[in-house]
Design a protein around this motif. Structure first.
Motif, mmCIF file in Angstrom:
data_model
loop_
_atom_site.group_PDB
_atom_site.id
_atom_site.type_symbol
_atom_site.label_atom_id
_atom_site.label_comp_id
_atom_site.label_asym_id
_atom_site.label_seq_id
_atom_site.Cartn_x
_atom_site.Cartn_y
_atom_site.Cartn_z
ATOM 1 N N LEU A 104 12.250 9.868 22.608
ATOM 2 C CA LEU A 104 12.331 8.439 22.830
ATOM 3 C C LEU A 104 12.385 7.747 21.474
ATOM 4 O O LEU A 104 11.659 8.111 20.549
ATOM 5 N N CYS A 105 13.247 6.767 21.351
ATOM 6 C CA CYS A 105 13.323 5.919 20.170
ATOM 7 C C CYS A 105 13.421 6.760 18.888
ATOM 8 O O CYS A 105 14.265 7.629 18.764
ATOM 9 N N ALA A 106 12.504 6.518 17.925
ATOM 10 C CA ALA A 106 12.566 7.198 16.630
ATOM 11 C C ALA A 106 12.143 8.658 16.697
ATOM 12 O O ALA A 106 12.202 9.359 15.686
ATOM 13 N N GLY A 107 11.749 9.143 17.869
ATOM 14 C CA GLY A 107 11.487 10.568 18.019
ATOM 15 C C GLY A 107 12.720 11.402 17.734
ATOM 16 O O GLY A 107 12.618 12.605 17.467
ATOM 17 N N VAL A 145 24.573 3.098 22.830
ATOM 18 C CA VAL A 145 24.163 3.525 24.170
ATOM 19 C C VAL A 145 22.654 3.447 24.336
ATOM 20 O O VAL A 145 21.892 3.438 23.366
ATOM 21 N N LEU A 146 22.200 3.394 25.594
ATOM 22 C CA LEU A 146 20.768 3.386 25.879
ATOM 23 C C LEU A 146 20.178 4.788 25.771
ATOM 24 O O LEU A 146 19.016 4.942 25.384
ATOM 25 N N PHE A 147 20.945 5.787 26.131
ATOM 26 C CA PHE A 147 20.513 7.175 25.924
ATOM 27 C C PHE A 147 21.737 8.066 25.894
ATOM 28 O O PHE A 147 22.825 7.686 26.342
ATOM 29 N N ALA A 148 21.556 9.258 25.337
ATOM 30 C CA ALA A 148 22.657 10.211 25.228
ATOM 31 C C ALA A 148 22.094 11.614 25.366
ATOM 32 O O ALA A 148 20.946 11.878 24.991
ATOM 33 N N GLY A 149 22.893 12.528 25.914
ATOM 34 C CA GLY A 149 22.425 13.902 26.053
ATOM 35 C C GLY A 149 23.471 14.779 26.690
ATOM 36 O O GLY A 149 24.484 14.302 27.214
ATOM 37 N N ASP A 150 23.215 16.072 26.648
ATOM 38 C CA ASP A 150 24.167 17.038 27.186
ATOM 39 C C ASP A 150 23.512 18.021 28.149
ATOM 40 O O ASP A 150 24.092 19.051 28.475
ATOM 41 N N ALA A 157 17.468 5.153 23.029
ATOM 42 C CA ALA A 157 17.339 4.022 22.120
ATOM 43 C C ALA A 157 15.893 3.529 22.138
ATOM 44 O O ALA A 157 14.998 4.209 22.636
ATOM 45 N N GLY A 158 15.677 2.340 21.606
ATOM 46 C CA GLY A 158 14.314 1.872 21.395
ATOM 47 C C GLY A 158 13.607 1.334 22.624
ATOM 48 O O GLY A 158 14.220 0.860 23.572
ATOM 49 N N VAL A 159 12.295 1.431 22.609
ATOM 50 C CA VAL A 159 11.354 0.791 23.514
ATOM 51 C C VAL A 159 11.746 1.009 24.983
ATOM 52 O O VAL A 159 11.592 2.091 25.499
ATOM 53 N N ALA A 160 12.257 -0.021 25.665
ATOM 54 C CA ALA A 160 12.505 0.081 27.105
ATOM 55 C C ALA A 160 13.546 1.138 27.453
ATOM 56 O O ALA A 160 13.569 1.636 28.589
ATOM 57 N N ALA A 161 14.420 1.498 26.511
ATOM 58 C CA ALA A 161 15.411 2.534 26.792
ATOM 59 C C ALA A 161 14.743 3.879 27.062
ATOM 60 O O ALA A 161 15.342 4.750 27.700
ATOM 61 N N LEU A 165 15.754 6.579 30.014
ATOM 62 C CA LEU A 165 15.982 8.019 29.880
ATOM 63 C C LEU A 165 15.056 8.808 30.794
ATOM 64 O O LEU A 165 15.498 9.743 31.476
ATOM 65 N N CYS A 166 13.791 8.451 30.834
ATOM 66 C CA CYS A 166 12.850 9.187 31.694
ATOM 67 C C CYS A 166 13.271 9.107 33.158
ATOM 68 O O CYS A 166 13.234 10.116 33.889
ATOM 69 N N LEU A 167 13.695 7.933 33.609
ATOM 70 C CA LEU A 167 14.154 7.798 34.993
ATOM 71 C C LEU A 167 15.441 8.592 35.218
ATOM 72 O O LEU A 167 15.642 9.169 36.291
ATOM 73 N N HIS A 168 16.307 8.634 34.221
ATOM 74 C CA HIS A 168 17.525 9.435 34.346
ATOM 75 C C HIS A 168 17.186 10.922 34.497
ATOM 76 O O HIS A 168 17.817 11.630 35.298
#
Length: 317
Positions: A104-107, A145-150, A157-161, A165-168
């Motif tokens: 999440l975010c800067a992680g 983008v709000l999130f990205a992955g494969d 992305a930051g904070v609420a994003a 991602l978790c809901l996705h």
């Protein structure tokens, strides 16, 4: 996906840590949904200092991470601070074992430091995207983008994003109904179209009346998805020219109107596939695709599998 590992270390953002707990550990308001076991993992026997002055003693050591079905790294307060080698080694071990990893975010900086993002498309908070790209040129950084992955590695992305991602991840493993129930309990949207562009800086019109008119247009469209909507028809509903409507809609939602419409049609198709016995052809008509043949490519691009495969995987009994 049942067992979720949350990796914590000094400087983890309290909000991101709380998001992971809210999605994967708060069961009180979600009876009947798949139960998750959340393992809070960190350096063994070490009390971790979270952002905001909070502290947390991990329930498990780093060795518990490879046994999880998913490992999530919360954002960190200082992404440029050096990371302990044992943390990076733990992330590499998880990835080598085939366990999906998300940040999440800067992680994302931790995943990049561990080499997990090399050659991959990734994102982080828009404020930090340029620095992530500078420090890790092998990473394809997408700041919009709000999130990205494969499927193997995910970033948000930051904070609420991080919520998005978790809901996705819940939706991908357990279906839209499960993700929607969790989102409802959290009083948040189960899916947000658009990206970070709508927040850099926020281009939402100051005239609230404009927002109201566009909200009415969106409500009308959602109530009649089977209609073959065009920009001309949508602009007429908003009492605007086509060019003004497209610009205002994109400013308000972060997504061009026809792309937003496609997203809503696919989301509705997901819900109907999960919750009804309607034939796929009828679902396609109700959602505005006309036929199952037209629905399939749009559905595969958005969801990753064909409609019938999705129904087999997520059909609610």
């Amino acid at each position: 996906m049942r067992t979720v590992g949350c990796l914590i270390l000094d400087g983890v953002r309290a909000f991101d840590y709380a998001v992971i707990g809210e999605v994967f550990a708060n069961r009180a308001t979600r009876p009947g949904l798949p139960p998750f076991e959340l393992r809070v993992c960190g350096p063994e026997g070490t009390r971790v200092r979270l952002g905001g002055g909070l502290e947390r003693l991990p329930d498990h050591g780093l060795e518990a991470l490879p046994g999880c079905d998913l490992v999530i790294v919360p954002g960190i307060e200082d992404p440029l601070a050096p990371t302990a080698p044992e943390i990076l080694d733990a992330l590499r071990a998880v990835h080598e074992r085939g366990v999906p990893v998300a940040s999440l975010c800067a992680g994302a900086f931790l995943l990049a430091d561990a080499g997990l993002l090399d050659g991959r498309r990734a994102t982080t908070h828009w404020w930090l995207a340029a620095e992530l790209a500078r420090r890790h040129p092998a990473v394809e950084v997408d700041p919009e983008v709000l999130f990205a992955g494969d499927g193997e590695v995910w970033t948000s992305a930051g904070v609420a994003a991080g919520i998005d991602l978790c809901l996705h991840l819940v939706r991908s493993a357990h279906g839209q109904r499960a993700a929607a129930a969790i989102a409802r309990a959290m009083v948040t949207a189960p899916f947000r179209a658009g990206g970070q562009a709508q927040f850099i800086p926020s281009p939402v019109p100051e005239d609230s009346g404009r927002d109201d008119s566009l909200a009415a247009v969106r409500a009308a469209v959602l109530g009649s998805l089977e209609t073959p909507w065009t920009i001309k028809q949508l602009a007429a509903l908003a009492l605007m020219s086509e060019r003004s409507f497209a610009r205002r809609f994109t400013e308000a939602t972060g997504t061009p109107p026809l792309r937003w419409l496609l997203e809503q049609r696919v989301l509705t198709a997901q819900r109907l596939l999960e919750e009804t016995d309607l034939p796929v052809d009828e679902i396609a008509v109700r959602c505005g695709f006309g036929s199952a043949v037209s629905l399939r490519p749009a559905f595969v691009r958005r969801v990753g599998v064909a409609p019938r495969e999705y129904r087999r995987a997520f059909r609610q009994g």
